[in-house]
Design an enzyme around this catalytic site. Structure first.
Site, PDB file in Angstrom:
ATOM      1  N   ASP A 264       9.712 -27.244   0.699  1.00 31.32           N
ATOM      2  CA  ASP A 264      10.198 -28.225  -0.211  1.00 31.32           C
ATOM      3  C   ASP A 264      11.357 -29.084   0.412  1.00 31.32           C
ATOM      4  O   ASP A 264      12.675 -28.529   0.676  1.00 31.32           O
ATOM      5  CB  ASP A 264      10.786 -27.456  -1.603  1.00 31.32           C
ATOM      6  N   GLU A 282      10.287 -33.527  -3.206  1.00 30.65           N
ATOM      7  CA  GLU A 282      10.562 -32.461  -4.144  1.00 30.65           C
ATOM      8  C   GLU A 282      10.497 -32.659  -5.649  1.00 30.65           C
ATOM      9  O   GLU A 282       9.887 -31.737  -6.417  1.00 30.65           O
ATOM     10  CB  GLU A 282      12.275 -32.170  -3.864  1.00 30.65           C
ATOM     11  N   GLU A 283      10.951 -33.574  -6.181  1.00 25.51           N
ATOM     12  CA  GLU A 283      10.505 -33.906  -7.539  1.00 25.51           C
ATOM     13  C   GLU A 283       9.237 -33.906  -7.646  1.00 25.51           C
ATOM     14  O   GLU A 283       8.838 -33.387  -9.036  1.00 25.51           O
ATOM     15  CB  GLU A 283      11.131 -35.408  -7.930  1.00 25.51           C
TER      16      GLU A 283
END
Length: 528
Positions: A264, A282-283
């Protein structure tokens, strides 16, 4: 560091199927699941081990703690609201009263949430859900190795509280600056691009619809891992040959890294902008696997020698696109098998890269060592320490954080080597990088370049970059890969195709052609 004989030496390719994957790669079984001083378990562990049934929370009654070592829970007796006409009143009682009433529509829901968040009445706009949780949750505090294990049902309750914005003192980053926000209020607001937030909300709503129809029965573990002082490799002395590499311009980490340690590309506040405007690597991972959002509840900011492992988080959503083009693409059924603790065999590590103000500053030795140590911390094992699965990664920190793709790729290969992992590397559509990384890794392996020798090559190049008056990405300045190729006496070439794999012990000649130069745009990535 002398080159070997000729470019015609034959070496065998390594296929993606040859990469080690969990759980098959482990030679030993997980130990029995039990709490310890640094591992808190929020449910009663079944005597017969994990089975596909709901586990029971532990303890059975709420244990109230209201201090800096634990999550401030909405149901705490200390969560009170001052009254102008009498003694303070319980905020949780107010929340229960409001949420147990009928809420027929969006506007009534907004009124309900604002009734116990009156301080934010003029700032918030949003929608939907409820529930509550039982016992105090310890923070995974900075500087300490610690684990938190809970059931997916408990995670669902906590996420419902975040959806309803019930967590006290967590509507923004707290004053100490170490914890991110967790209440969903920012996700409901109109700031930024509303279309991004709408697509995120579609993912969140689908998650709640799924668990409402059938509550998942699995287990999740969140582990704060710390690289102790003196535990990092001394990079200029590491004499290991480089790890095996599979590199491809096609595919992605979450779909093609099954059974591997999945990277991540994190913000130091895990989840980054998942509850706001952000919508990159990541989101996206956090909204397709919403249980990961929960890590923000109890994970203070990551320090330079720390990472967060998230084990067992289930994927609930499919998607298309990236950033502005991201769209929810429907329900996703995660068929990943479970381990002996009842967790999906999906392990994701949040590893934050440095954010460089100037691109050349990343070539300072202290910055290179920081990134090497961060990646090494991320690639270490937690429950197992040998025969580890491959790490599945890509252009870490090479977008808005201004990382150089060549440097970051080599840093991760070096760190994986020292951690005992193979590398599966996706370039996310960048065919030039894919072809060049294949060639450079092959050259390094063919010439038996060790980690310490590669560190020396990078250092030599870095000194040239730092001493140059002009910017290093100008057309007349060599890239890092070009510098390494020329130093080894081989040109950097390109070849057609989308996927090449080479083992650290084997290399197939790439042929020869003229070397190339690129401007800075070639080194940007769509990642943090």
């Amino acid at each position: 560091m002398k080159p070997t004989t000729s470019a015609t030496d034959e070496y065998k390719n390594i296929d993606k199927s040859e990469l080690r994957c969990a759980p098959d790669c482990y030679r030993v079984q997980l130990p029995p699941l039990q709490p310890s001083g640094d591992h808190k378990i929020l449910f009663r562990v079944p005597a017969e081990g994990w089975s596909d049934t709901l586990v029971h929370p532990y303890p059975n009654t709420f244990k109230d703690r209201w201090d800096e070592n634990y999550v401030y829970m909405p149901c705490s007796n200390s969560n009170i609201i001052a009254s102008q006409h009498g003694p303070p009143v319980s905020r949780w009682k107010q929340i229960e009263d409001v949420l147990q009433q009928g809420i027929p529509g969006m506007f009534e829901l907004e009124e309900a949430i604002l009734s116990y968040n009156q301080h934010y009445a003029n700032r918030w706009t949003f929608d939907s859900l409820r529930e509550f949780f039982l016992q105090p949750i310890p923070l995974l505090k900075q500087g300490r190795r610690s684990k938190l294990t809970m059931s997916q049902q408990q995670a669902a309750c906590l996420l419902a509280n975040a959806f309803f914005c019930t967590f006290p003192k967590r509507n923004a980053r707290i004053k100490s600056g170490t914890l991110p926000d967790i209440n969903f209020s920012n996700l409901y607001s109109r700031s930024g691009d509303p279309s991004r937030k709408i697509e995120k909300l579609k993912c969140i709503v689908n998650y709640f619809e799924r668990i409402r129809n059938k509550m998942p029965t699995g287990i999740l573990t969140f582990t704060r891992h710390v690289l102790d002082e003196g535990a990092a490799p001394i990079w200029h002395r590491c004499n290991l040959n480089l790890a095996d590499l599979h590199v491809s311009s096609e595919g992605n980490i979450e779909d093609d890294g099954v059974g591997m340690l999945q990277a991540d590309f994190a913000n130091k506040f895990v989840g980054g902008g998942v509850l706001g405007h952000g919508l990159v690597q990541e989101e996206i991972r956090f909204v397709i696997c919403p249980e990961m959002i929960l890590s923000r509840l109890f994970t203070p900011m990551l320090k330079d020698n720390e990472v967060l492992f998230m084990t067992g988080c289930e994927r609930f959503n499919d998607y298309t696109g990236y950033s502005d083009s991201f769209e929810y693409a429907g329900d996703y059924v995660d068929r990943t098998q479970r381990d002996a603790w009842g967790r999906k065999c999906t392990e994701v590590v949040a590893m934050d890269a440095l954010h460089f103000r100037t691109s050349e500053s990343q070539f300072e030795e202290s910055k290179i060592v920081r990134e090497l140590n961060k990646a090494y911390c991320a690639f270490q094992g937690t429950e197992f320490t040998s025969n580890l699965p491959a790490v599945c990664t890509g252009n870490w920190g090479c977008g808005a954080f201004k990382g150089d793709k060549h440097l970051k790729a080599l840093i991760q290969i070096m760190a994986a080597t020292m951690a005992g992992r193979q590398v599966c590397y996706f370039t996310f559509g960048d065919e030039t990088l894919q072809k060049e990384l294949v060639q450079i890794h092959g050259m390094l392996c063919k010439n038996y370049i060790t980690v310490k020798e590669l560190y020396k090559l990078i250092s030599e190049y870095s000194h040239r970059v730092i001493n140059k008056k002009q910017k290093y990405w100008e057309a007349n300045i060599q890239t890092l890969f070009e510098y390494i190729a020329n130093t080894l006496g081989e040109p950097l070439t390109t070849r057609a195709g989308s996927s090449f794999e080479y083992s650290a012990d084997n290399f197939e000649s790439q042929g020869s052609d003229t070397s190339m130069h690129y401007d800075w745009e070639d080194f940007k990535a769509s990642t943090p």
